[in-house]
Scaffold this motif. Structure first.
Motif: not given
Length: 469
Positions: A162-163, A166, A169-170
């Protein structure tokens, strides 16, 4: 929609589409790289734990207390806040092959059983020394490692991605923001560039509108050396051609109007007189002498109308641009034909015709060129006093007709070739002229590619010079 707006929209869409496609490719490559880096880092961390555990087990820990040791090891791992303490799962294999193995859970922060973990990695292997597999649960994604320590300690590591997601996505947000910003700046720059580039086209369009409204003197200022500059130069040439053509058409229409007006006047005068004399003959009893005078006048006017109609027909025929057959003709033959045709009018005014030639030859239609000399000689006779002289001269590429009469005023010399134009109208009409002789001469000369020059001074006479090409 204006051209500039269309170009901007098309450029914006194309640029944005190309940028987004590049962003997608960059994100795919970058995302894959980030995932690989995360997996490699997780593997290295996992391998450190494995090494530490192997060192501890190599001290010869009794099998009976191995489970206790393992629990103590992972308790310290959690106490040290090792990032892997939440990811590590440990099982201890007990029993024998004959009785069957049992897998004692030592450390597990998940709800996964040994069988489920084994199923995840049952057929997975990678370039590493441990089993490796991807695992998804709902919308979450995990990476699973497993290995054996001293054949009876089984370690698993489950790392959430997930990190990494993320971060991707960032990164996608940053890239999209940068892309939109660059696109906006590019479009602003493109807007001003297009405005500068298309400004000449706007000026050209405005000039074209004014030209279409009849302002044929409009031109554009050529400021550039590129294709648009070439277009502006071509437009100016076209505008010049349109202006010249329009001016010629207007002049032609003006000449035709004058021609028709003069023709009407020339026909009206004799027709009115003839009609009047005919009415007089029909309604009044005249003496034989008066009847003869009236009939003679009608006869003369009929002759004048006949000559006028012949010249009109000649003008119309010559104006059709039919091809002439020019033959190399001795000037002597031309002068003889003109002299014979003008003998009567010369004798009537007791004038002489002097011919000077040195055996020159010129390409010509003999009959038409004879008419030219007859017209010029006839004009010279009309402009001269009785007893005068006309000179016909040939030299180099020229034929010259010279008289010593009253001459032509300077401001009249450019008009004498126009149909029905007469310098001395009263004298010309008395002598039966209609102002068509020089117009006919000009047409014949044009068809022969001959240039006519007029050299005349009032009171001294006139020289008409025919210049052959």
């Amino acid at each position: 929609m204006k051209l500039r707006t269309r170009i901007l929209w098309i450029s914006c869409i194309a640029l944005l589409a190309a940028s987004l496609l590049a962003d997608v490719l960059i994100l795919r490559v970058t995302g894959k790289s980030l995932r690989n880096e995360a997996v490699v880092q997780a593997y290295q961390d996992f391998y450190e734990v494995v090494n530490e555990l192997e060192k501890g087990l190599e001290k010869g820990i009794d099998e009976e207390i191995k489970a206790v040791y393992l629990q103590y090891f992972f308790k310290n791992l959690k106490k040290d806040r090792n990032p892997l303490y939440e990811n590590i799962i440990c099982f201890l294999k007990t029993g024998s092959e004959e009785e069957g193995y049992d897998f004692q859970e030592i450390y597990n922060h998940t709800s996964l059983s040994f069988e489920e973990l084994e199923e995840m990695v049952y057929a997975s292997s990678s370039k590493y020394d441990v089993g490796y597999a991807n695992y998804s649960r709902g919308s979450e994604e995990y990476v699973v490692f497993n290995t054996y320590v001293q054949s009876d300690v089984i370690l698993y590591s489950i790392m959430s991605m997930e990190n990494v997601k993320d971060s991707i996505h960032q990164l996608a947000g940053y890239i999209l923001a940068i892309t939109l910003g660059i696109t906006a700046v590019t479009m602003m720059i493109l807007y001003f560039v297009l405005k500068h580039i298309l400004e000449p086209l706007r000026e050209l369009n405005e000039t074209t509108k004014r030209l279409a409204e009849g302002n044929y003197g409009q031109r554009v200022v050529v400021r550039r050396k590129d294709e648009i500059g070439e277009l502006e130069e071509s437009f100016n040439k076209m505008a010049e051609a349109v202006e010249t053509s329009t001016r010629n058409l207007e002049e032609s229409e003006h000449r035709k109007t004058l021609f028709m007006g003069n023709l009407t006047h020339e026909l009206k005068t004799p027709m009115t007189a003839m009609s009047g004399y005919a009415q007089t003959l029909l309604s009044t009893k005249l003496s034989p002498e008066n009847q003869e005078t009236a009939l003679l006048y009608i006869y003369e006017e009929c002759g004048r109308l006949e000559r006028l109609s012949k010249k009109m027909m000649a003008l119309l025929e010559l104006d059709q641009e039919t091809e002439l057959i020019l033959t190399d003709t001795p000037v002597e033959r031309l002068f003889e034909a003109a002299s014979a045709a003008c003998r009567v009018i010369l004798e009537e005014k007791q004038m002489t015709l002097e011919c000077i030639q040195q055996g020159e030859h010129f390409p010509m239609d003999l009959d038409l060129m004879t008419d030219v000399l007859i017209n010029l000689i006839d004009n010279g006779v009309k402009a001269s006093e009785p007893g005068g002289k006309i000179i016909l001269k040939a030299y180099e590429h020229c034929i010259e007709v010279q008289d010593f009469g009253q001459g032509i005023p300077a401001d009249e010399q450019e008009k004498i070739m126009e149909p029905f134009y007469m310098v001395d109208k009263s004298r010309s009409r008395k002598s039966g002229g209609a102002g068509l002789g020089l117009a006919l001469t000009a047409l014949i000369a044009k068809r022969h590619h001959i240039t006519i020059r007029v050299d005349s001074r009032e009171g001294e006479g006139t020289r008409m010079i025919l210049q052959f090409v």
